[in-house]
Every structure is written in C-alpha cells, then in structure tokens.
Design an enzyme around this catalytic site. Structure first.
Site, mmCIF file in Angstrom:
data_model
loop_
_atom_site.group_PDB
_atom_site.id
_atom_site.type_symbol
_atom_site.label_atom_id
_atom_site.label_comp_id
_atom_site.label_asym_id
_atom_site.label_seq_id
_atom_site.Cartn_x
_atom_site.Cartn_y
_atom_site.Cartn_z
ATOM 1 N N ASP A 35 23.119 58.362 65.783
ATOM 2 C CA ASP A 35 24.016 57.877 64.724
ATOM 3 C C ASP A 35 25.309 58.692 64.689
ATOM 4 O O ASP A 35 25.314 59.873 65.048
ATOM 5 C CB ASP A 35 23.293 57.941 63.370
ATOM 6 C CG ASP A 35 23.935 57.028 62.336
ATOM 7 O OD1 ASP A 35 24.746 56.161 62.711
ATOM 8 O OD2 ASP A 35 23.627 57.181 61.137
ATOM 9 N N ASN A 48 21.280 45.768 63.335
ATOM 10 C CA ASN A 48 22.604 45.968 63.945
ATOM 11 C C ASN A 48 23.265 44.657 64.382
ATOM 12 O O ASN A 48 24.468 44.637 64.674
ATOM 13 C CB ASN A 48 22.539 46.956 65.121
ATOM 14 C CG ASN A 48 22.367 48.399 64.694
ATOM 15 O OD1 ASN A 48 21.718 49.192 65.365
ATOM 16 N ND2 ASN A 48 22.954 48.786 63.555
HETATM 17 C C1 IPE Z 1 20.351 53.160 62.705
HETATM 18 O O1 IPE Z 1 21.694 53.443 62.604
HETATM 19 C C2 IPE Z 1 20.092 52.243 63.857
HETATM 20 C C3 IPE Z 1 20.268 52.853 65.178
HETATM 21 C C4 IPE Z 1 20.538 54.113 65.397
HETATM 22 C C5 IPE Z 1 20.089 51.966 66.302
HETATM 23 P P1 IPE Z 1 22.643 52.587 61.630
HETATM 24 O O2 IPE Z 1 23.973 53.221 61.661
HETATM 25 O O3 IPE Z 1 22.565 51.161 61.982
HETATM 26 O O4 IPE Z 1 21.907 52.805 60.238
HETATM 27 P P2 IPE Z 1 22.388 52.542 58.734
HETATM 28 O O5 IPE Z 1 22.758 51.100 58.626
HETATM 29 O O6 IPE Z 1 23.568 53.425 58.471
HETATM 30 O O7 IPE Z 1 21.223 52.918 57.894
HETATM 31 C C1 IPE Z 2 25.043 54.726 66.158
HETATM 32 O O1 IPE Z 2 26.335 54.980 65.711
HETATM 33 C C2 IPE Z 2 24.947 53.600 67.156
HETATM 34 C C3 IPE Z 2 24.245 52.403 66.665
HETATM 35 C C4 IPE Z 2 23.664 52.276 65.516
HETATM 36 C C5 IPE Z 2 24.227 51.241 67.554
HETATM 37 P P1 IPE Z 2 27.016 54.069 64.595
HETATM 38 O O2 IPE Z 2 27.722 52.960 65.278
HETATM 39 O O3 IPE Z 2 26.054 53.652 63.554
HETATM 40 O O4 IPE Z 2 28.078 55.086 64.000
HETATM 41 P P2 IPE Z 2 28.505 55.258 62.476
HETATM 42 O O5 IPE Z 2 27.261 55.438 61.668
HETATM 43 O O6 IPE Z 2 29.241 54.013 62.094
HETATM 44 O O7 IPE Z 2 29.380 56.460 62.482
HETATM 45 MG MG MG Z 3 25.465 54.463 61.786
#
Ligand code: IPE
Ligand code: IPE
Ligand code: MG
Length: 257
Positions: A34, A82
């Site tokens: 994340d 996602n």
């Molecule tokens: C969790 O991250 C899902 C993955 C790492 C694939 P998100 O960024 O999607 O989670 P939320 O929505 O902030 O909880």
């Molecule tokens: C994690 O990084 C990757 C996925 C969940 C696919 P994010 O894309 O959620 O990054 P933030 O949380 O917006 O910074």
């Molecule tokens: Mg995220």
C-alpha cells in the site's frame, strides 16, 4: 535497495541474533502492498508511476524473505474492491503485475520460488490469467519459498465460495453438516496448502485489513509501518521480522510469568 546482493547478510539484527533463530522466523508473512499512489503524488507523478515503482521493491522483498528463511510470502496486489478505481489505473496495475511475472519468472524459478495465485480466476484479463497460471505450472516443483500472488483477491469472496461449496457437498450427500470443521473449510480456500499467516505487514500507515486473508489471519501478529511500499525493501522486512521475533504468541493460553 533493489540491487543489494544476496550475500549482504542481515546486519540490521546484529546483537539481536535471536531474531534469526529459525523458530523465531515467521513461516508465513503476508504483506498488504500500500501507498503506491501517495508515493507518486508526493513526487508530482501519476498514480501508475507509483505502481511501477513498486516492482523493484517486490523483488527486493522476495530476496530478503528467501534470505530470512521465510517459507511462504503473500503479496496483496489487487483486491476484489480495487475494480472500483478508474479503468485506466485498473488496466495498468494488472499490466504491471503481468510484466513483473514475465520479466522475472526465470530468475525467481532459479531461486527455488514456487508461485501460487490466490484469488478469482474468472475476471482478470485473459493474458494476465494465463501468465499467472503458467508461472504456477512452471514453478510447481520448487520448494525454497511459496510466493503467493493475491490478485482479484477478497477474503469475503473466498469464504463465500468455500461456504457455497460446503453447502453443495452437504446437499448432495458428500458431507454431513455435523462434520464441518476448520479443516473442511480450509480445504476449500484458494490455496489450502498454505498455512495460516504468522506476520501481517501493511505499509503506508493505514491500520486496517481491507478484506485480506480474514480466515488465515485469525492469529496473525500485525505490523504497521508508515513506509510507503515504493520505499519498502528487505531491510524494512527484516525490521518487521525482528519485531515479530520479540513477541509472545499465546493462542489463548496464559502468558509466560
Ligand atoms: C488494499 O489496499 C488492497 C491491496 C493492497 C491490493 P487499498 O489501498 O485498496 O485499501 P483501502 O481501500 O485503502 O482500504
Ligand atoms: C497499493 O497502493 C496498490 C494497490 C492497492 C493496487 P495504492 O494504489 O492503494 O496507493 P495509495 O493507498 O493510494 O497511496
Ligand atoms: Mg491504498
């Protein structure tokens, strides 16, 4: 840190060598990747640049896990939630996951990594589906470490499918409802051979589970770090492992005096 040679042993834990006693190393580490978007935003880049920047960090983390003696490493890469993102970001994220596999499968195979895909197989683009399934097939006899790709994964989805399968087996007389136990449910999960999670790591400062491995994390130790995933590396992994090594796991028993 992407280029750190494997010979660079964990100096981080000098003086804390107990962290590396084999019984203190978590068998299964699950990592919620994340912070890619925020990493990019802080640099004035597009979110997809953050996803691309995560790739070398995945590789470094894998190398660090192999070095530490971790036997199962799960990465949460794309959740069932996602799909709610912009189609361009979804497409690029999935493309980056496929590219990661294509570019690195030979090297990962050479390290003895066995790839496993945990998640729904009916919705990702067919090319990515084939890439992940072929990677599993190609590495199926490897035993050094399981590398579990959680792609189109959601724990509720996984548990609903397992429940439906139990119900079907009961309705068709293959299973008595009285005999449903933890093992019969576990055997219907996406990767029944992978043990429960010992250590759950989430990067980026968020402190939530976001529908990840809810059954398998029943007794996981939780570790949250503010590091954004494109800044994460093997040293950050080892810090988490060292922290885990100092914890007392009780599983409901009374604590040590
Ligand atoms: C969790 O991250 C899902 C993955 C790492 C694939 P998100 O960024 O999607 O989670 P939320 O929505 O902030 O909880
Ligand atoms: C994690 O990084 C990757 C996925 C969940 C696919 P994010 O894309 O959620 O990054 P933030 O949380 O917006 O910074
Ligand atoms: Mg995220």
């Amino acid at each position: 840190m992407a280029g750190t040679p494997l010979s660079a042993k964990p100096h981080l834990c000098e003086g804390r060598s107990s962290a590396w006693e084999p019984e203190r190393v978590p068998a299964h580490v699950a990592l919620i990747v994340d912070g890619n978007g925020r990493w990019a935003a802080r640099r004035g880049l597009a979110r997809n640049d953050g996803h691309a920047a995560a790739v070398p960090r995945l590789l470094d983390t894998i190398d660090g896990a192999v070095q530490a003696g971790i036997r199962h490493l799960s990465f949460y890469l794309f959740s069932t939630e996602n799909w709610r993102r912009e189609p361009e970001e979804v497409a690029r994220t999935l493309e980056i996951i496929g590219g990661f596999v294509t570019d690195n499968q030979a090297a990962l195979h050479a390290k003895g990594v066995r790839a496993l895909w945990c998640g729904r197989r009916d919705r990702v683009p067919p090319t990515l589906g084939r890439t992940l399934a072929d990677f599993e097939q190609f590495t199926r006899n490897n035993r050094t470490m399981d590398l579990i790709f959680c792609v189109d994964y959601g724990a509720r989805d996984e548990l609903l499918r397992a429940a439906a399968e139990l119900a079907r087996d009961a309705a068709e007389g293959r299973l008595s409802p009285d005999r449903i136990d933890a093992a019969s449910l576990t055997s219907r999960l996406y990767q029944p051979g992978v043990p429960d999670v010992d250590l759950l790591i989430r990067t980026s400062g968020e402190r939530r589970i976001s529908n990840f491995l809810l059954w398998q994390c029943a007794y996981a130790e939780l570790y949250f770090t503010d590091v954004l995933f494109p800044d994460f590396d093997r040293f950050a992994l080892w810090e988490a492992v060292a922290d885990y090594a100092g914890r007392e796991r009780r599983f409901g028993r009374a604590g040590a005096a």
